[in-house]
Design an enzyme around this catalytic site. Structure first.
Site, PDB file in Angstrom:
ATOM      1  N   ASP A 254       0.847  -1.193   0.000  1.00 18.16           N
ATOM      2  CA  ASP A 254       0.000   0.000   0.000  1.00 18.16           C
ATOM      3  C   ASP A 254       0.883   1.243   0.000  1.00 18.16           C
ATOM      4  O   ASP A 254       1.753   1.408   0.862  1.00 18.16           O
ATOM      5  CB  ASP A 254      -0.914   0.002   1.218  1.00 18.16           C
ATOM      6  CG  ASP A 254      -2.059  -0.989   1.071  1.00 18.16           C
ATOM      7  OD1 ASP A 254      -2.590  -1.109  -0.046  1.00 18.16           O
ATOM      8  OD2 ASP A 254      -2.407  -1.659   2.058  1.00 18.16           O
ATOM      9  N   ASP A 364      -7.337  -4.886  -4.589  1.00 18.23           N
ATOM     10  CA  ASP A 364      -7.757  -4.444  -3.259  1.00 18.23           C
ATOM     11  C   ASP A 364      -8.670  -3.234  -3.286  1.00 18.23           C
ATOM     12  O   ASP A 364      -8.853  -2.582  -2.263  1.00 18.23           O
ATOM     13  CB  ASP A 364      -6.505  -4.139  -2.419  1.00 18.23           C
ATOM     14  CG  ASP A 364      -6.821  -3.969  -0.938  1.00 18.23           C
ATOM     15  OD1 ASP A 364      -7.784  -4.589  -0.467  1.00 18.23           O
ATOM     16  OD2 ASP A 364      -6.101  -3.213  -0.270  1.00 18.23           O
TER      17      ASP A 364
END
Length: 1022
Positions: A254, A364
């Site tokens: 991320d 995601d």
């Protein structure tokens, strides 16, 4: 007689015993320094803030230790990057709980570690210590046998009552019975002292140093291993593999989440070093990683590593996947933002790595706009991968290999796999796969698409905070290739798998899913961190407007040189990442994101101002009359409504500056040099609690709600009850505080009470306004309800000073309209959703995404709810609602604390939403007319570019990324689902040279026919 499970439990206990012998000897590495100061093994760090550096100036493998059997083990006390310097070269590895042992290339070396006192998911390590630094001489044969036996036992457990499980259990039991471990008490206890069982004793007697396995035991290990290999080969013949899993290494990193962007850069470096080493050690392995931003961060901070990655990409081992600049949110991005994500990503990958990718890679993201299939195809991607839809709470998504059909009918082949999510602590689950037989069997059993194609993708490696695959995972894949009754695990490139999937799909025909991919979870991310969302919306519109006005200057011959907006676009694109824009990151992320988005807005504003000055000098005529130059940056004709920073004759002073309106509209892409206007003949007025203009008569109630919005044109009331009800609802989701919103919120709220003050603050002639002030618990709400003289748009300019936690602030409007479906703007089009809750699928959509407007219309009439930076909506029965603010406490304890400014508006209209002016009104609210006060001569109106015929939306008018200097790209889209033909009128000397794809490649002759929701791009040249 033992049960199957008892036999498996017994074997796992025995495997734990065997594992005590897998390290032959240890040698601690001492002499470390922490920031130049000596530090002992096991000692605490002198400081834990920021990035720290540890070093060991020299070390040597003990004499007699074989280098291939020696491992370096380092646990510095937090996540870090380890560098092993051999004098003539070096290697680097990421350090985390799953990557601690590494091979050595030479016996003499020096070590350095860059570390942070954090665990992989951003959790602080409060007492970091130099936990371990040693050399380990491993029992290579026993390590191999242990790995094989663990996999056998795991396969037997995963297969359950399958006949193959009995054969595996018997083979493992024979193997374990054949291993001859030392039994002498002192020797055995010295090893067993390291077990968890003995470590938990009240006290443990002193024991001698552990001894290695004697040669007889090693010989038994070799003999047992050979026999087990034969048993597996025999069982493989009886129970051949069932299905196939195409594996690729993966490390979901991320860009920001529970750590700031700066730490994400370090995580990326660590992971890339680890993976590059694994790829060079294991020639069969492949690895896929997305996001041009991540690669660019690596290039900026470690050019040598970047070149190493480039080489692996060239060998087709490392796959630069996805074709986007980051993995962005797919609910809130405007259509042009998605295009730029693809344009930047694909062009960067082609420029740096020599190829574009063919598979959209968004494992995601929290749901997907139905505009995406067309945009993926337009950028050369015909496949799409995600896993997130498996997280839906209410209804299980029915497919995992399917054609996804978008708004315009374009299809891409979509694929996902299901892997359970055990939580953060393991670093595994979903797109972070492990290689245990149990998981492989479960993933294969869940794969419904095996009847279309006998192979599923499966990504392996630790992730979210990076890390990636381990050497042990790759070794397990090698072992599992010879296992019976399991899906066959084979490393593959993602694009190669999708080529195979496409061939099967064309032959067999998988199911089709049409429309949006709605995630029945994480609905709160449409509202959390509202300041960031508002800045994001501004940056999106202002950057496009800056390009448009500069391009109009090019048409007019007054713009030179073209503006440089690349840094501003990069700041916008990276802050669209799927844990930044949705509001699900820590507070440090938003301090940086808001500063960067503010910089992008400021940069766009400077370009707009300079372009307006150039245009004013060229078109205004340099006269002596006070006036203004106005530019319409969109295609829809707009009424003249501007707020200027300085006074001009006829303007009305308002809070933001000086307001001016006029009867003459400004056409799409028109440049107008106008003398200052007189007061409007039908002014807007305010008196008491009433606002009125030529279109509407608005009355407020004593409690601050709208008592009436009477539409004079239609002769009807627009409301079915009090409008603009402000509700503060208890917002305590079961989990995922920043992410989730419970359906029960509506029953746990209270309407904000009677305002402390209601006062007229603007009384025309151009704009009338009433200001209301409320206290809401510990927070303050100020709204200025505004009505322009020449508009039916009723605005609610809102200022919040928020100081409460775990509340949701909603605005609710019961409308005098009945419709079974409401319309919500999405990227390059609209989505219609039911206003009822008939099915569980309808019920799950209690909060949905909308961009600049939501609309409820019946034949002949409707009412729209517009906004300039909010995304969460609901539509139930005749009520439209907009989520104004959420204040969760995790992962940012002060999310949305403090001041917010935004505007939403109610727009009654005749007919459908497009002919009723909803798109124009939403464009105008989000990007008002561009205006500059100046001296003008005769009034002048020029349309450098006119788009006539079928009503269209403007996506972009911009310089080409590459190609002939001075050429422009024009992107148009059909916004409502109609079809027809457009006409382009260009300045003299300009022509439409070609149609382009989204990557600005020429793809054919100009074609001005549009199908429903179609996006077209044109090359304009001189």
């Amino acid at each position: 007689m033992l049960t199957r499970q008892q036999r498996i439990d017994g074997m796992r206990d025995r495997l734990g015993e065997l594992a005590l012998w897998q390290d032959r000897a240890w040698h601690d590495l001492r002499g470390w320094e922490f920031e130049g100061v000596p530090i002992e093994l096991g000692a605490p760090w002198p400081r834990r803030e920021g990035v720290v550096h540890l070093a060991l100036r020299s070390a040597r493998v003990p004499d007699g230790w074989p280098l291939p059997e020696t491992r370096l083990e380092v646990a510095p006390g937090g996540e870090g990057l380890l560098r092993v310097d051999y004098g003539g070269g070096s290697r680097a590895f990421g350090l985390d709980p799953w990557h601690r042992r590494f091979p050595l290339q030479e016996p003499e070396f020096a070590l350095s570690v860059e570390a942070v006192a954090r665990l992989p998911f951003g959790r602080p390590k409060l007492s970091p210590r130099l936990d371990a630094a040693r050399l380990v001489w491993v029992e290579v044969g026993l390590v191999r046998l242990l790995r094989r036996l663990r996999l056998v036992v795991g396969a037997a457990a995963g297969l359950g009552d399958d006949d193959a499980a009995q054969g595996l259990i018997s083979a493992a039991e024979r193997a374990l019975a054949g291993v001859d471990l030392p039994s002498a008490s002192e020797t055995y206890i010295a090893r067993a002292a390291g077990s968890r069982r003995l470590a938990e004793l009240w006290s443990l007697p002193a024991v001698a140093a552990p001894e290695p396995l004697p040669e007889a035991s090693r010989e038994s290990v070799r003999s047992v291993d050979a026999a087990l290999e034969g048993d597996l080969a025999r069982l493989w013949g009886l129970f051949p593999p069932r299905g196939r899993l195409a594996l690729t290494g993966h490390a979901h990193i991320d860009l920001a989440w529970l750590w700031p962007l700066e730490e994400a850069g370090r995580k990326t470096l660590r992971t890339f070093h680890t993976v590059a080493d694994l790829l060079e050690r294991y020639p069969e392995m492949t690895f896929a990683h997305s996001s041009g931003e991540a690669y660019e961060l690596v290039r900026e901070s470690d050019p040598g590593l970047f070149e190493r990655v480039r080489g692996l990409v060239g060998e087709d081992r490392w796959e630069a996947a996805g074709g986007m600049w980051v993995e962005p949110d797919m609910n809130m991005l405007g259509g042009e933002s998605i295009v730029r994500q693809l344009l930047w990503g694909q062009c960067w990958f082609e420029r740096e790595f020599g190829a574009r990718h063919r598979v959209g890679w968004l494992p995601d993201c929290f749901g997907f706009t139905p505009a995406l299939p067309q945009l993926l195809r337009g950028a050369g991607l015909d496949g799409f991968f995600t896993t997130k839809l498996n997280w839906s709470e209410t209804n299980r998504f029915p497919y995992d290999l399917f054609w996804w059909e978008g708004l315009d009918g374009t299809r891409v082949l979509a694929h996902m796999f299901r892997n359970e999510w055990p939580g953060l602590e393991r670093g595994l689950g979903a797109y972070n796969g492990d290689t245990s037989p149990e998981t492989l069997l479960r993933v294969w059993a869940e794969f419904k698409g095996r009847f279309v194609h006998p192979e599923s993708l499966y990504t392996i490696g630790y992730g979210d905070g990076g890390g990636g695959p381990t050497a042990e995972m790759v070794e397990e894949v090698r072992e599992l290739a010879a296992f019976p009754a399991l899906p066959e695990p084979v490393f593959s490139r993602v694009d190669a798998l999708f080529e195979r999937l496409h061939r099967s799909a064309e032959a067999v025909g998988p199911p089709v899913w049409s429309g949006e991919l709605y995630l029945e979870l994480h609905r709160g991310t449409l509202t959390t961190q509202g300041r960031t969302k508002r800045l994001h919306r501004r940056a999106e519109h202002d950057l496009v407007a800056a390009e448009v006005v500069a391009s109009l200057g090019t048409f007019l011959g007054v713009q030179s040189p073209p503006p440089d907006l690349r840094r501003a676009w990069r700041l916008l694109l990276r802050n669209q990442f799927h844990d930044i824009l949705p509001g699900s990151s820590i507070g440090e992320v938003y301090r940086q994101a808001n500063a960067e988005l503010g910089e992008a807005v400021d940069t766009a504003g400077r370009v707009i101002d300079m372009s307006l000055q150039d245009i004013a000098a060229g078109v205004g005529g340099g006269g002596d009359r006070p006036g203004l130059v106005v530019v319409n940056p969109d295609l829809s004709e707009r009424p003249l409504r501007v707020v200027l920073p300085e006074p001009v004759p006829g303007a009305q002073e308002v809070q933001e500056g000086w307001a001016l309106s006029g009867p003459q509209p400004v056409a799409g892409l028109e440049v107008a040099a106008l003398a200052s206007n007189r007061a409007p003949s039908l002014p807007a007025t305010a008196e008491g609690r009433r606002l009125e203009n030529a279109w509407l008569r608005v009355e407020l109630a004593e409690d601050g709600t709208l008592r009436s919005v009477y539409d004079k044109r239609a002769g009807r009331e627009a409301l079915a009850g009090p409008g603009n009800q402000l509700w503060a609802c208890v917002d305590r989701p079961r989990s995922g505080d920043a992410w989730d919103l419970e359906a029960s919120y509506a029953g746990q709220g209270e309407q904000v009470g009677v305002p402390d003050a209601i006062e007229v603050v603007e009384d025309g002639p151009h704009r009338a306004a009433i200001r209301l002030r409320w206290r809401c618990r510990s927070s303050a709400i100020v709204q200025t309800v505004r009505l322009w003289a020449n508009s039916p748009r009723l605005e609610f300019a809102t200022e919040l000073d928020w100081h409460d936690r775990r509340l949701l602030l909603k605005a609710r409007f019961p409308l005098a309209v009945r419709a079974a479906r409401a319309t919500f703007e999405t990227a390059f089009g609209v989505v219609e959703r039911p206003t009822h809750r008939n099915t569980s699928w309808d019920q799950a959509r209690f909060e949905v995404a909308g961009h600049r407007f939501a609309d409820l219309s019946e034949p002949g009439y409707g009412v729209a709810l517009l906004n300039d930076g909010r995304y969460g909506h609901h539509a139930l029965g005749n009520e439209l609602g907009l989520s104004l603010l959420r204040s969760p406490h995790y992962p940012d304890p002060f999310a949305d604390e403090g001041r917010h400014e935004f505007t939403y508006a109610l727009l009654p209209h005749p007919g459908g939403w497009l002919e009723g002016g909803v798109l124009m009104g939403a464009e105008d609210l989000n990007r008002p007319l561009l205006a500059l006060a100046c001296r003008v001569g005769a009034e002048t109106r020029v349309r450098p570019l006119a788009v006539e015929g079928l009503p269209l939306g403007l996506a972009a008018l911009k310089p080409m990324e590459t190609g002939a200097e001075g050429s422009l790209a024009l992107r148009l889209y059909e916004p409502q689902g109609a079809r027809g033909t457009a006409r382009l009128d260009l300045p003299e000397g300009w022509r439409v040279a070609a149609c382009l794809n989204l990557l600005e490649d020429e793809v054919g002759e100009p074609e001005l026919g549009f199908l429903p929701f179609q996006v077209r791009t044109y090359l304009l040249t001189r």
